[in-house]
Design an enzyme around this catalytic site. Sequence first.
Site, PDB file in Angstrom:
ATOM      1  N   GLY A 136       0.813  -1.211   0.000  1.00  0.00           N
ATOM      2  CA  GLY A 136       0.000   0.000   0.000  1.00  0.00           C
ATOM      3  C   GLY A 136       0.845   1.258   0.000  1.00  0.00           C
ATOM      4  O   GLY A 136       0.429   2.298  -0.507  1.00  0.00           O
ATOM      5  N   GLU A 247      -6.941  14.028   1.288  1.00  0.00           N
ATOM      6  CA  GLU A 247      -7.141  12.775   2.032  1.00  0.00           C
ATOM      7  C   GLU A 247      -6.483  12.869   3.416  1.00  0.00           C
ATOM      8  O   GLU A 247      -7.064  12.480   4.427  1.00  0.00           O
ATOM      9  CB  GLU A 247      -6.539  11.605   1.248  1.00  0.00           C
ATOM     10  CG  GLU A 247      -6.590  10.290   2.020  1.00  0.00           C
ATOM     11  CD  GLU A 247      -6.179   9.079   1.192  1.00  0.00           C
ATOM     12  OE1 GLU A 247      -5.725   9.260   0.037  1.00  0.00           O
ATOM     13  OE2 GLU A 247      -6.305   7.953   1.697  1.00  0.00           O
ATOM     14  N   ARG A 273     -15.957   9.472  39.121  1.00  0.00           N
ATOM     15  CA  ARG A 273     -15.391   8.287  39.773  1.00  0.00           C
ATOM     16  C   ARG A 273     -14.666   8.695  41.063  1.00  0.00           C
ATOM     17  O   ARG A 273     -13.801   9.592  41.035  1.00  0.00           O
ATOM     18  CB  ARG A 273     -14.405   7.617  38.806  1.00  0.00           C
ATOM     19  CG  ARG A 273     -13.727   6.385  39.356  1.00  0.00           C
ATOM     20  CD  ARG A 273     -14.689   5.229  39.444  1.00  0.00           C
ATOM     21  NE  ARG A 273     -13.987   3.981  39.687  1.00  0.00           N
ATOM     22  CZ  ARG A 273     -14.595   2.846  39.991  1.00  0.00           C
ATOM     23  NH1 ARG A 273     -15.920   2.803  40.072  1.00  0.00           N
ATOM     24  NH2 ARG A 273     -13.903   1.741  40.185  1.00  0.00           N
ATOM     25  N   THR A 370       1.217   5.973   5.525  1.00  0.00           N
ATOM     26  CA  THR A 370       1.576   5.716   6.931  1.00  0.00           C
ATOM     27  C   THR A 370       2.405   6.887   7.475  1.00  0.00           C
ATOM     28  O   THR A 370       2.965   7.682   6.713  1.00  0.00           O
ATOM     29  CB  THR A 370       2.412   4.429   7.077  1.00  0.00           C
ATOM     30  OG1 THR A 370       3.691   4.648   6.472  1.00  0.00           O
ATOM     31  CG2 THR A 370       1.731   3.230   6.439  1.00  0.00           C
TER      32      THR A 370
END
Length: 384
Positions: A136, A247, A273, A370
Amino acid sequence: MTSARSAIFADEHEAFRDTVRRFIAKEVTPSVEAWEEAGEFPSELFKRFAALDLLGLKYPESLGGTDAGKLYEAVLFEELGRCGSGGVFAGIGAHVAIATPPVFNFGSEAQRRRWLQPAISGDLVMALAITEPSGGSDIAQVESSARRDGDHYVVNGSKTFITNGVRAGAVVALVRTKPEGGHHGLSILVIEKETPGYSVSRKLNKLGWRASDTAELTFQDCRVPVENRLGPEHEGFYQALANFEWERIWIAVGAVASAQRSLELAIDYAANRVQFGKRLAEMPVIRHKIAQMLLRIEQARHLTYHALWLHVNRQPCTKEVAMAKIAATEADVAVADEALQIHGGYGYMMEYPVQRAWRDARLGPIGAGTNEIMRDVIARELDL
Ligand SMILES: Cc1cc2nc3c(=O)[nH]c(=O)nc-3n(C[C@H](O)[C@H](O)[C@H](O)COP(=O)(O)OP(=O)(O)OC[C@H]3O[C@@H](n4cnc5c(N)ncnc54)[C@H](O)[C@@H]3O)c2cc1C
């Protein structure tokens, strides 16, 4: 908790954001759990987004778009990024941010009418198919071959990890039209689902982004008309590259919004909490963690908005976009991880949204180039 408004967005963008946020709260968020479990969201969701004119924000009115521009689309990505499902962000985003742009950028008027118009109206779901089982990152090595035979190409090969691949009515595929020449031998073909020889070989299971469908596709002597090629032959590599900035901005904008949501989940949890007789939010270690998470998000947001501003103003920004993509996706991973830690054992349980944020965030450093490749892009721009 809201972050300071950025100067990049005007009042009109913020009004649009309110509309999108209300729509997502009503029509997306309540169903997220069910869609995650089912491994897909319903295809009708594309029609719902289209009904609000959300699939054609950067496309002309003549094709059914609104011509509002990319800043509006960035707002849409921010709101999708915080919708609670990376899968919905991925499925709608892949259609809008990566699959349709090559048709608009390189398609003829007839091709735009054939594919882009129905994509904008939500009648046609599209996918971008670049990645192959063999790789890729190095897209110049795409192997799927398209041999010319008269007025058709005969396509053989396979694509993998394709978002929307299972349901897509048409895929924008990068294929090899010349055996030699590396990146000079690639072209983009729009391949329609009914084409004989085209098949969805597998629907893939994933760590995160579960509500999006992800497919492996096979082309076996698949005859694609030459008229389905976008732009000139052998220009496909450059055509694919042309949308990489957008993108990466899509991924970066979504990652910042997703990190912001993880922070909000952590703050809510810490506010309620109680351990050692105190709320977690009162403990210095937790307070410092939260401050650090916010710092990380704001650093990423500033780089992302800077890259977005450069891009929409048509300034050179390859390096800035790569930096934004790294900063945003790594912030998303780190913040989701810390948010999960603040939830303790509950964070690990499937009923808690923070575990999904943690799983979904992990795609960021892998997808859209990546982060190793992004660092390489930055180094290349420095001309070392
Ligand atoms: C959920 C999901 C959805 C996706 N959707 C799509 C889609 O819609 N369309 C599509 O085409 N693709 C899609 N992809 C594919 C995605 O773009 C690729 O996974 C990505 O580009 C990386 O390619 P690869 O997985 O083959 O990894 P590889 O390229 O094999 O890389 C493996 C590792 O080696 C590193 N590496 C590789 N080359 C170098 C180098 N030169 N220097 C340093 N490190 C290097 C990489 O950074 C990575 O860490 C999707 C992937 C996933 C997981």
